[in-house]
Design a protein around this motif. Structure first.
Motif, short mmCIF file in Angstrom:
data_model
loop_
_atom_site.label_atom_id
_atom_site.label_comp_id
_atom_site.label_asym_id
_atom_site.label_seq_id
_atom_site.Cartn_x
_atom_site.Cartn_y
_atom_site.Cartn_z
N GLU A 13 0.82 -1.22 0.00
CA GLU A 13 0.00 0.00 0.00
C GLU A 13 0.85 1.27 0.00
N GLY A 14 2.17 1.13 -0.01
CA GLY A 14 3.05 2.28 0.01
C GLY A 14 3.35 2.81 1.40
N LEU A 15 2.91 2.08 2.44
CA LEU A 15 3.20 2.50 3.81
C LEU A 15 4.62 2.10 4.19
N VAL A 16 5.20 2.86 5.11
CA VAL A 16 6.59 2.67 5.53
C VAL A 16 6.62 2.14 6.96
N LEU A 17 7.45 1.12 7.20
CA LEU A 17 7.58 0.55 8.53
C LEU A 17 8.55 1.37 9.36
N VAL A 18 8.10 1.79 10.54
CA VAL A 18 8.97 2.44 11.52
C VAL A 18 8.90 1.64 12.81
N THR A 19 10.02 1.57 13.51
CA THR A 19 10.07 0.82 14.76
C THR A 19 10.51 1.74 15.89
N GLN A 20 10.04 1.41 17.09
CA GLN A 20 10.39 2.19 18.27
C GLN A 20 11.39 1.40 19.10
N ARG A 21 12.51 2.06 19.42
CA ARG A 21 13.54 1.43 20.24
C ARG A 21 12.95 1.11 21.61
N SER A 22 13.43 0.02 22.21
CA SER A 22 12.92 -0.35 23.52
C SER A 22 13.47 0.58 24.60
N ALA A 23 12.89 0.52 25.76
CA ALA A 23 13.31 1.37 26.88
C ALA A 23 14.71 1.02 27.37
N THR A 24 15.18 -0.19 27.07
CA THR A 24 16.50 -0.60 27.53
C THR A 24 17.62 -0.33 26.51
N PRO A 28 16.47 5.44 24.15
CA PRO A 28 15.23 4.71 24.44
C PRO A 28 13.99 5.38 23.87
N LEU A 29 13.13 4.55 23.30
CA LEU A 29 11.80 4.91 22.79
C LEU A 29 11.81 5.85 21.59
N LYS A 30 12.98 6.11 21.03
CA LYS A 30 13.05 6.89 19.78
C LYS A 30 12.63 5.99 18.63
N MET A 31 12.11 6.60 17.59
CA MET A 31 11.72 5.86 16.39
C MET A 31 12.95 5.71 15.49
N GLU A 32 12.96 4.63 14.73
CA GLU A 32 14.08 4.38 13.82
C GLU A 32 13.63 3.48 12.69
N PHE A 33 14.43 3.45 11.63
CA PHE A 33 14.28 2.42 10.62
C PHE A 33 15.07 1.23 11.14
N PRO A 34 14.51 0.03 11.13
CA PRO A 34 15.21 -1.12 11.71
C PRO A 34 16.48 -1.46 10.93
N GLY A 35 17.40 -2.05 11.62
CA GLY A 35 18.67 -2.45 11.01
C GLY A 35 19.67 -2.78 12.09
N GLY A 36 20.95 -2.64 11.77
CA GLY A 36 21.95 -2.95 12.78
C GLY A 36 23.36 -2.77 12.30
N LYS A 37 24.29 -3.15 13.18
CA LYS A 37 25.71 -2.97 12.94
C LYS A 37 26.23 -3.97 11.92
N ILE A 38 27.09 -3.48 11.05
CA ILE A 38 27.73 -4.32 10.05
C ILE A 38 28.93 -5.01 10.72
N GLU A 39 28.97 -6.33 10.63
CA GLU A 39 30.06 -7.11 11.21
C GLU A 39 31.29 -7.01 10.32
N PRO A 40 32.49 -7.18 10.89
CA PRO A 40 33.71 -7.14 10.07
C PRO A 40 33.63 -8.15 8.92
N GLY A 41 33.94 -7.69 7.72
CA GLY A 41 33.92 -8.54 6.54
C GLY A 41 32.54 -8.78 5.94
N GLU A 42 31.50 -8.23 6.55
CA GLU A 42 30.13 -8.44 6.08
C GLU A 42 29.73 -7.34 5.10
N ARG A 43 29.07 -7.71 4.02
CA ARG A 43 28.55 -6.72 3.08
C ARG A 43 27.31 -6.07 3.72
N PRO A 44 27.11 -4.77 3.50
CA PRO A 44 25.94 -4.09 4.08
C PRO A 44 24.61 -4.76 3.75
#
Length: 137
Positions: A13-24, A28-44
């Motif tokens: 439908e053209g909607l965009v997924l946003v996620t809220q960081r957990s309190a820990t 905390p509780l900021k919105m973000e696009f999900p993802g994570g850290k790139i490991e050494p030698g890993e392609r993005p």
């Protein structure tokens, strides 16, 4: 410099997924696009597919690559590489985040974003910014 990638996941439908960081989590509780850290030698791209499977239990396909964003937080700096994606399979299951929402692109600027994600939002909303198409390799 911490290298991170994030997914701008768009549904049929053209909607965009946003996620809220957990309190820990940091920022905390900021919105973000999900993802994570790139490991050494890993392609993005491989990192993003892995992170979205781990965090949201979704299999994604990368459609386009955005422009890198460099952001300096007080204690660290990140290089954030955004990708526009779509879900190939799976039902969204939060494993790390507090909440999620599917949003109209026009509503994205109303979120309380983690600072590094703000330029990514503007990049996605600005039609003059070129997103590089991804070809299957």
């Amino acid at each position: 410099m911490i290298e991170v990638c994030c997914a701008i996941i768009i549904n049929e439908e053209g909607l965009v997924l946003v996620t809220q960081r957990s309190a820990t989590m940091s920022m905390p509780l900021k919105m973000e696009f999900p993802g994570g850290k790139i490991e050494p030698g890993e392609r993005p791209e491989a990192c993003l597919i892995r992170e979205i499977k781990e965090e949201l239990d979704l299999t994604i396909e990368i459609i386009a690559k955005g422009q890198e964003v460099i952001h300096d937080y007080p204690a660290f700096s990140i290089s954030l590489l955004p990708f526009v994606c779509r879900i190939v399979e799976g039902s969204l299951l939060l494993k790390e985040h507090a909440a999620y929402a599917w949003m109209e692109p026009s509503d994205l600027l109303n979120c309380d974003w983690a600072e590094a994600d703000i330029p990514v939002v503007h990049q996605y909303l600005n039609p003059s910014i070129h997103l590089s198409s991804i070809t299957n390799k």
